[in-house]
Design a protein around this motif. Structure first.
Motif, PDB file in Angstrom:
ATOM      1  N   TYR A  23      31.601  -7.377 -13.204  1.00 24.74           N
ATOM      2  CA  TYR A  23      32.623  -8.243 -12.606  1.00 24.74           C
ATOM      3  C   TYR A  23      32.958  -7.678 -11.222  1.00 24.74           C
ATOM      4  O   TYR A  23      33.838  -6.814 -11.083  1.00 24.74           O
ATOM      5  N   LYS A  30      29.723  -2.147 -16.941  1.00 23.70           N
ATOM      6  CA  LYS A  30      29.218  -2.295 -18.309  1.00 23.70           C
ATOM      7  C   LYS A  30      29.915  -1.279 -19.215  1.00 23.70           C
ATOM      8  O   LYS A  30      30.238  -1.585 -20.363  1.00 23.70           O
ATOM      9  N   VAL A  33      33.040  -2.796 -20.493  1.00 24.35           N
ATOM     10  CA  VAL A  33      32.795  -3.838 -21.493  1.00 24.35           C
ATOM     11  C   VAL A  33      32.481  -3.208 -22.842  1.00 24.35           C
ATOM     12  O   VAL A  33      32.990  -3.641 -23.884  1.00 24.35           O
ATOM     13  N   THR A  62      28.452 -11.215 -13.008  1.00 22.78           N
ATOM     14  CA  THR A  62      28.961 -12.583 -13.043  1.00 22.78           C
ATOM     15  C   THR A  62      28.792 -13.329 -11.726  1.00 22.78           C
ATOM     16  O   THR A  62      29.060 -14.531 -11.666  1.00 22.78           O
ATOM     17  N   ALA A 107      27.001  -5.839 -25.730  1.00 25.54           N
ATOM     18  CA  ALA A 107      27.492  -5.433 -24.416  1.00 25.54           C
ATOM     19  C   ALA A 107      26.375  -4.811 -23.587  1.00 25.54           C
ATOM     20  O   ALA A 107      26.278  -5.037 -22.376  1.00 25.54           O
ATOM     21  N   ALA A 110      24.475  -7.278 -21.791  1.00 28.30           N
ATOM     22  CA  ALA A 110      25.347  -8.093 -20.938  1.00 28.30           C
ATOM     23  C   ALA A 110      25.642  -9.456 -21.540  1.00 28.30           C
ATOM     24  O   ALA A 110      25.772 -10.449 -20.821  1.00 28.30           O
ATOM     25  N   LEU A 112      28.234 -11.348 -22.429  1.00 31.87           N
ATOM     26  CA  LEU A 112      29.683 -11.325 -22.229  1.00 31.87           C
ATOM     27  C   LEU A 112      30.393 -12.394 -23.058  1.00 31.87           C
ATOM     28  O   LEU A 112      31.491 -12.165 -23.546  1.00 31.87           O
ATOM     29  N   LEU A 243      34.904 -11.979 -24.210  1.00 29.56           N
ATOM     30  CA  LEU A 243      35.070 -12.041 -22.757  1.00 29.56           C
ATOM     31  C   LEU A 243      34.558 -13.373 -22.224  1.00 29.56           C
ATOM     32  O   LEU A 243      33.831 -14.097 -22.906  1.00 29.56           O
ATOM     33  N   GLY A 245      32.525 -15.015 -18.719  1.00 29.42           N
ATOM     34  CA  GLY A 245      31.704 -14.642 -17.575  1.00 29.42           C
ATOM     35  C   GLY A 245      32.212 -15.282 -16.298  1.00 29.42           C
ATOM     36  O   GLY A 245      31.472 -16.019 -15.632  1.00 29.42           O
ATOM     37  N   PRO A 249      37.471 -10.459 -15.525  1.00 28.34           N
ATOM     38  CA  PRO A 249      37.165 -10.298 -16.956  1.00 28.34           C
ATOM     39  C   PRO A 249      38.242 -10.869 -17.878  1.00 28.34           C
ATOM     40  O   PRO A 249      38.922 -10.137 -18.602  1.00 28.34           O
TER      41      PRO A 249
END
Length: 659
Positions: A23, A30, A33, A62, A107, A110, A112, A243, A245, A249
């Motif tokens: 983000y 990461k 996350v 993102t 995670a 990725a 999300l 979450l 994207g 976040p």
């Protein structure tokens, strides 16, 4: 590329590029996350339980384009649970999230946004998808603020209250609000959709200036669109706590109804969600049936999440510790007797069970606390009997029931006082030849061969029986329960083979004398570790065999219409490693069936990573490496190829990723 290993729930998850910013507007990495999903796992998991997950991934962050992912990608850890949905033209294999380790793996890739349907696997069957909740997705059109959307949500709450349905609001992390309602009993997805549509339509009729239930975007200006269609079996909704994207976040955040009455309502970022969870616990606990008082967090090193606890009302963080199994004498030896361990049936846990696997560690010299069983030459299966119906599930999660309909008789055998008994049993489907020996070749060709044989299932473990969960109990306890069963009397298709005498060398000698495939040694104190290979179970074969993947074939001499040999290999880190050609052990009927099965899989490029001799490669037809087969062989050559391989049959219970 830096790589590290994180131990979560007893799983080792490989993590890379933890400093990667996903983000950019907030610098959220990461690492952050991963940390979020670990910390929110206990609250999030019940809302993902027993539902296939569609992912929306942003591997480039993102600011880059995302992509939806349904089927599991290559390299998915084998401990991630699977659920296959058959479509008209294909089968799609989805992950089913059961633990914090699963969330950490998501995670890492990725993923999300995690989207799930409202129906649950454990409430459904092959015909009907069923759900225990409905969702109404409130999507504000152009010019509509979030607090205006909240007023519509509050009106929906009043309608649901009048129907006696508890309701729960979640700000979606995007523009709108999700309103969930818990149903009094599970219903078909079509029925849930009808209820949701009725609510949306009634709201639109009552407030036509501010609400619409029509899909067309042209109808949404200045209105809140109530999307009722997400209750359809084919549709998904962003899971609570997932979450988003977006540029920041944001997360799908459970809220209180009081909050929705306050002006200035906004979406929440994941850090706010964590702070609220630490203070208030899971505001959606009652939606999932997992309501519990909030207590202090467990110690940092207490990482085990017991899947059987997800839907229990008294679950809590303090119960995440792995409990020491009680001694054998605390469990009733016969399932008909009351047991202090009896708990409500956790259907999702039963559906997620997978066979425990043995290692190839040596068995010589094992102590007296080991038992010895025969190793059977067949298809490993879990027999799941729920509600009087039997399902046969392979180690890879495939449903074998249609291939062996005669074995569903186990559902009729498992009765007490004339009533069905729920159970999960572990065993091996085998074909016994005229000499009384299990023969995999006969099993694989049973529909085409005239050679006499008997189909059976050898049972060697029981994981659940009539309200008693046994998978956390020592092997000794489970075997005692299995040996005490009298439900199979008079049914020749089902048996419980006796144990072999010890020590290991005696067990091996007896197995060889009887012509069995080998021996499995089991530690008597071992728990059943679902879907994992454990040194508490060890196997030793009496001859060499290997499971391979078919990557191509060569024609027979003088005939382009008949297979002469198969080109086989094993999955390796770089691709499919070539092991050689298999040209013996086939019947004519098997060769005809193989050719028919391989023709649709033809590809233009060689699937093997090795250099293959030009005479072999020049006449080969390459195929998509999809089919797994069993091959017997004498030993290995110095170049790592099979010496004198012989065909034994297709492994319908396995996929290349299982090897």
């Amino acid at each position: 590329m830096t790589r590290s290993q994180l131990e979560v729930d007893g799983r080792s998850v490989a993590l890379t590029n933890l400093e990667k910013v996903l983000y950019p507007d907030t610098g959220t990495r990461k690492f952050d996350v991963v940390d979020y999903y670990i910390r929110i796992a206990e609250a999030m998991l019940p809302h993902l339980a027993s539902r296939p997950v569609t992912r929306k991934r942003w591997p480039g962050g993102t600011e880059s384009a995302p992509f939806f992912e349904k089927t599991l990608p290559a390299g998915t850890p084998d401990w991630v649970a699977r659920f296959t949905i058959e479509h008209a033209e294909r089968k799609t294999v989805y992950p089913v999230v059961r633990s914090a380790a699963d969330l950490v793996w998501l995670a890492q890739v990725a993923a999300l946004e995690l989207h799930v349907p409202q129906w649950r696997i454990d409430l459904s069957d092959d015909v009907d998808r069923r759900t225990d909740r409905i969702v109404l997705d409130l999507d504000p059109g152009p010019g509509v603020r979030l607090d205006e959307c909240a007023r519509v949500a509050i009106d929906i709450k009043g309608m649901l209250d009048g129907a006696g349905l508890p309701s729960f609001p979640v700000t979606s992390g995007s523009k709108g609000i999700h309103v969930y309602a818990r149903l009094a009993a599970p219903v078909r997805s079509e029925s849930a959709r009808a209820v949701a549509k009725q609510i949306a339509t009634a709201m639109a009729q009552t407030s036509p200036q501010t609400v619409t239930a029509v899909m067309a975007k042209a109808q949404r200006d200045g209105k809140v669109f109530i999307d009722w269609s997400q209750n359809t079996a084919a549709k998904t909704t962003l899971a609570p706590y997932s979450l988003r994207g977006r540029s920041r976040p944001f997360a799908a955040a459970p809220r209180t109804w009081d909050e929705l009455t306050e002006p200035g309502l906004t979406q929440l970022e994941f850090t706010d969600v964590l702070d609220r969870y630490d203070l208030d616990g899971d505001l959606l606990a009652e939606l999932s049936g997992a309501a519990s008082p909030r207590i202090a967090p467990a110690p940092a090193d207490d990482t085990v999440i017991d899947l059987g606890e997800y839907r229990k009302k008294h679950s809590s963080r303090s119960r995440r510790a792995s409990a020491t199994p009680p001694p054998p004498d605390t469990v009733a030896p016969h399932p008909t007797a009351p047991s202090p361990l009896a708990r409500p049936t956790v259907r999702s846990a039963l559906l997620e069970l997978r066979p425990m696997l043995a290692t190839d560690d040596p068995i010589d010299g094992l102590a007296d606390d080991w038992a010895y069983e025969g190793k059977w030459d067949g298809f490993r299966t879990l027999i799941r009997v729920i509600g009087g119906r039997a399902r046969l599930i392979s180690r890879s999660g495939n449903d074998l029931t249609g291939d062996f309909p005669e074995l569903t008789v186990v559902a009729d055998c498992l009765r007490r006082d004339g009533e069905p008994v729920d159970a999960v049993l572990d065993g091996e489907i085998v074909a016994v030849n005229s000499a009384g020996i299990t023969d995999f070749s006969l099993l694989a060709s049973r529909k085409r061969t005239a050679e006499p044989h008997e189909l059976r299932v050898h049972l060697f473990d029981v994981l659940y029986l009539d309200g008693v969960e046994l998978w956390d109990q020592p092997w000794d306890v489970r075997r005692e329960v299995l040996d005490s069963l009298d439900y199979f009397d008079g049914e020749p298709l089902i048996d419980v083979p006796p144990l072999l005498p010890g020590p290991a060398e005696v067990a091996v000698a007896v197995a060889r004398e009887r012509g069995w495939e080998g021996v499995v040694a089991k530690r008597r104190a071992a728990r059943y570790t679902s879907g994992r290979r454990s040194p508490d179970w060890r196997k030793q074969k009496n001859w060499n065999s290997v499971e391979v993947v078919i990557g191509g074939y060569r024609p027979g001499r003088g005939s382009e219409s008949r297979i002469g040999s198969l080109l086989v290999g094993l999955p390796a880190e770089r691709g499919l490693r070539y092991l050689g050609r298999v040209g013996t052990g086939f019947t004519d009927a098997e060769l005809d069936d193989l050719l028919e099965e391989l023709r649709p899989l033809q590809i233009s490029r060689c699937p093997f990573v090795d250099d293959i001799d030009k005479p072999v490669a020049g006449s080969a037809t390459w195929v998509l490496p999809k089919l797994v087969a069993d091959v017997a062989f004498m030993d290995w050559t110095s170049t790592g190829h099979l010496r004198h391989p012989s065909w034994r049959g297709i492994r319908r219970d396995k996929l290349p990723g299982d090897l």
